[in-house]
Design a protein around this motif. Structure first.
Motif, short mmCIF file in Angstrom:
data_model
loop_
_atom_site.label_atom_id
_atom_site.label_comp_id
_atom_site.label_asym_id
_atom_site.label_seq_id
_atom_site.Cartn_x
_atom_site.Cartn_y
_atom_site.Cartn_z
N GLN A 1 -31.04 57.85 32.54
CA GLN A 1 -31.34 59.02 31.93
C GLN A 1 -32.72 58.48 31.23
OE1 GLN A 1 -30.46 62.12 31.52
NE2 GLN A 1 -32.03 62.52 30.01
N PRO A 2 -32.86 57.62 30.64
CA PRO A 2 -34.06 57.19 30.02
C PRO A 2 -35.36 57.49 30.99
CG PRO A 2 -32.40 55.54 29.49
CD PRO A 2 -31.86 56.51 30.55
N GLU A 3 -34.91 56.87 32.28
CA GLU A 3 -36.07 56.65 33.48
C GLU A 3 -36.48 58.27 33.97
OE1 GLU A 3 -35.17 52.55 36.00
OE2 GLU A 3 -34.05 54.70 36.33
N ARG A 4 -35.30 59.12 33.96
CA ARG A 4 -35.76 60.74 34.18
C ARG A 4 -36.48 61.18 33.05
NH1 ARG A 4 -30.41 60.42 35.68
NH2 ARG A 4 -29.57 61.61 34.01
N GLU B 1 -38.35 59.59 30.89
CA GLU B 1 -39.76 59.32 30.90
C GLU B 1 -40.71 59.71 32.04
OE1 GLU B 1 -43.34 57.38 30.12
OE2 GLU B 1 -41.63 57.86 29.05
N ALA B 2 -40.13 59.98 33.16
CA ALA B 2 -40.64 60.67 34.17
C ALA B 2 -40.95 62.08 34.03
CB ALA B 2 -39.83 60.58 35.54
N THR B 3 -40.40 62.82 33.32
CA THR B 3 -40.40 64.26 32.83
C THR B 3 -41.67 64.14 31.98
OG1 THR B 3 -38.20 65.01 33.26
CG2 THR B 3 -39.67 66.12 31.87
N ARG B 4 -41.54 63.40 31.02
CA ARG B 4 -42.79 63.22 30.00
C ARG B 4 -44.01 63.11 30.53
NH1 ARG B 4 -45.59 60.20 26.46
NH2 ARG B 4 -45.41 60.89 24.35
N ARG B 5 -44.05 62.23 31.46
CA ARG B 5 -45.06 61.66 32.46
C ARG B 5 -45.84 62.72 33.11
NH1 ARG B 5 -43.29 57.15 33.86
NH2 ARG B 5 -42.56 57.75 35.98
N ALA B 6 -44.91 63.55 33.68
CA ALA B 6 -45.27 64.65 34.63
C ALA B 6 -46.13 65.83 33.75
CB ALA B 6 -44.10 65.22 35.15
N LEU B 7 -45.34 66.04 32.44
CA LEU B 7 -45.85 67.21 31.60
C LEU B 7 -47.30 66.62 31.03
CD1 LEU B 7 -42.76 67.81 29.44
CD2 LEU B 7 -44.00 69.47 30.48
N VAL B 8 -47.50 65.29 30.71
CA VAL B 8 -48.89 64.71 30.15
C VAL B 8 -49.78 64.92 31.28
CG1 VAL B 8 -50.08 62.78 29.39
CG2 VAL B 8 -47.68 63.50 28.40
N GLU B 9 -49.43 64.55 32.45
CA GLU B 9 -50.39 64.42 33.45
C GLU B 9 -50.77 66.17 33.64
OE1 GLU B 9 -48.53 62.33 36.64
OE2 GLU B 9 -48.91 60.63 35.99
N ARG C 1 -45.03 74.78 34.74
CA ARG C 1 -44.97 75.06 36.24
C ARG C 1 -45.50 74.22 37.05
NH1 ARG C 1 -47.73 79.38 35.84
NH2 ARG C 1 -46.18 80.74 35.22
N SER C 2 -46.57 73.46 36.56
CA SER C 2 -47.24 72.58 37.10
C SER C 2 -46.43 71.18 37.17
CB SER C 2 -48.77 72.36 36.63
OG SER C 2 -49.45 71.33 37.14
N ALA C 3 -45.87 70.78 36.29
CA ALA C 3 -45.01 69.80 36.15
C ALA C 3 -43.77 69.82 36.79
CB ALA C 3 -44.75 69.20 34.51
N GLY C 4 -43.12 70.91 37.04
CA GLY C 4 -41.89 71.29 37.63
C GLY C 4 -40.84 71.13 36.89
N VAL C 5 -40.85 71.42 35.62
CA VAL C 5 -39.90 71.34 34.51
C VAL C 5 -39.67 72.57 33.74
CG1 VAL C 5 -40.26 68.85 34.48
CG2 VAL C 5 -41.29 70.31 32.84
N THR C 6 -38.86 72.46 32.97
CA THR C 6 -38.32 73.75 32.03
C THR C 6 -39.34 73.72 30.60
OG1 THR C 6 -36.87 72.81 30.95
CG2 THR C 6 -36.24 73.98 32.99
N LYS C 7 -39.16 74.63 30.20
CA LYS C 7 -40.11 74.77 29.03
C LYS C 7 -38.92 73.85 27.94
CE LYS C 7 -42.89 78.14 27.70
NZ LYS C 7 -43.36 79.19 27.06
N GLY C 8 -37.87 74.05 28.13
CA GLY C 8 -37.09 73.34 27.32
C GLY C 8 -37.22 71.87 27.32
N ALA C 9 -37.40 71.29 28.44
CA ALA C 9 -37.71 70.05 28.77
C ALA C 9 -39.28 69.69 27.83
CB ALA C 9 -37.94 69.58 30.01
N LEU C 10 -40.00 70.55 27.79
CA LEU C 10 -41.31 70.18 27.23
C LEU C 10 -41.13 70.20 25.72
CD1 LEU C 10 -45.02 71.78 27.67
CD2 LEU C 10 -43.88 71.75 25.14
N TYR C 11 -40.21 71.11 25.05
CA TYR C 11 -39.96 71.10 23.64
C TYR C 11 -39.13 69.88 23.32
CZ TYR C 11 -42.66 75.39 22.85
OH TYR C 11 -43.39 76.27 22.79
N HIS C 12 -38.37 69.20 24.30
CA HIS C 12 -37.79 68.17 23.88
C HIS C 12 -38.46 66.90 23.65
CE1 HIS C 12 -34.42 65.17 24.45
NE2 HIS C 12 -35.16 64.39 25.36
#
Length: 215
Positions: free
Chosen positions: A11-14, A16-24, A45-56
């Motif tokens: 879970q920590p790896e996932r 961190e991967a989400t956070r990195r994708a958002l930042v990039e 949309r570019s990061a391939g995640v949800t807006k909820g993930a961004l606000y997390h």
């Protein structure tokens, strides 16, 4: 023979991967579109995640921009360090690092994030606090090593470092706002070299004065 099982990420790896994708993704959009024209919907949309993930991970667009800005400062500090290490002479390394910092900020994406949008999004205090932790610290270290090597006269590090860093920052801002950036960069680099060489000239005059007195 069965293929080896693929290890599932923790879970920590996932996270961190989400956070990195958002930042990039945010970095690419802030660099190309600017802060005001970048929408969070486009980032997720570019990061391939949800807006909820961004606000997390981030409080909002300004918080995301702050993270991107800090990443840019780390990258610029790396450019400065690499330019310094390529020179065996401490003063040449210091001068090369200052020039490399200015030249790195000629990139249009770096300009937009660090010079054009950051003042209004972050404000002076946040920019100063973040910049002080990266590039300004390298300027201080370079001056300390040049003084220790006897290449410039002993003097207070703090004011000199701020003056040099300020000169590079203002020179970069001037170039970013110029109609002809190539010509402006050439002029700024020339004057930056003159400014830095003044330290060596002063040391030489001081040495001559001491020799004359001892004689």
């Amino acid at each position: 023979m069965a293929a080896p099982a693929t290890r599932r990420r923790s879970q920590p790896e996932r996270s961190e991967a989400t956070r990195r994708a958002l930042v990039e993704s945010a970095r690419d959009l802030f660099a190309s579109e600017g802060y005001s024209d970048t929408q969070l919907d486009d980032v997720v949309r570019s990061a391939g995640v949800t807006k909820g993930a961004l606000y997390h991970h981030f409080q909002g667009k300004a918080d995301l921009f702050r993270t991107v800005f800090e990443l840019e400062q780390r990258r610029l500090a790396k450019v400065v360090s690499e330019a310094y290490r390529r020179q065996r002479d401490p003063w040449k390394g210091f001068s090369a690092g200052c020039r490399a910092l200015l030249q790195a900020q000629l990139d249009s994406g770096v300009q937009r994030i660090t010079l054009l949008d950051a003042p209004s999004v972050l404000g002076w205090e946040q920019m100063r606090e973040i910049g002080s932790r990266y590039c300004l610290q390298l300027v201080k270290k370079g001056l300390e090593e040049a003084i220790a090597a006897g290449q410039i006269g002993s003097r207070p590090i703090e004011p000199i470092a701020h003056l040099v860093f300020g000169a590079v920052s203002e020179g970069s801002m001037m170039v970013a706002r110029a109609d002809d950036q190539r010509a402006a960069a050439k002029r700024v680099l020339t004057e930056l070299s003159t400014l830095l060489n003044a330290f060596r000239v002063r040391l030489g005059k001081a040495s001559e004065t001491l020799s004359a007195r001892s004689g």
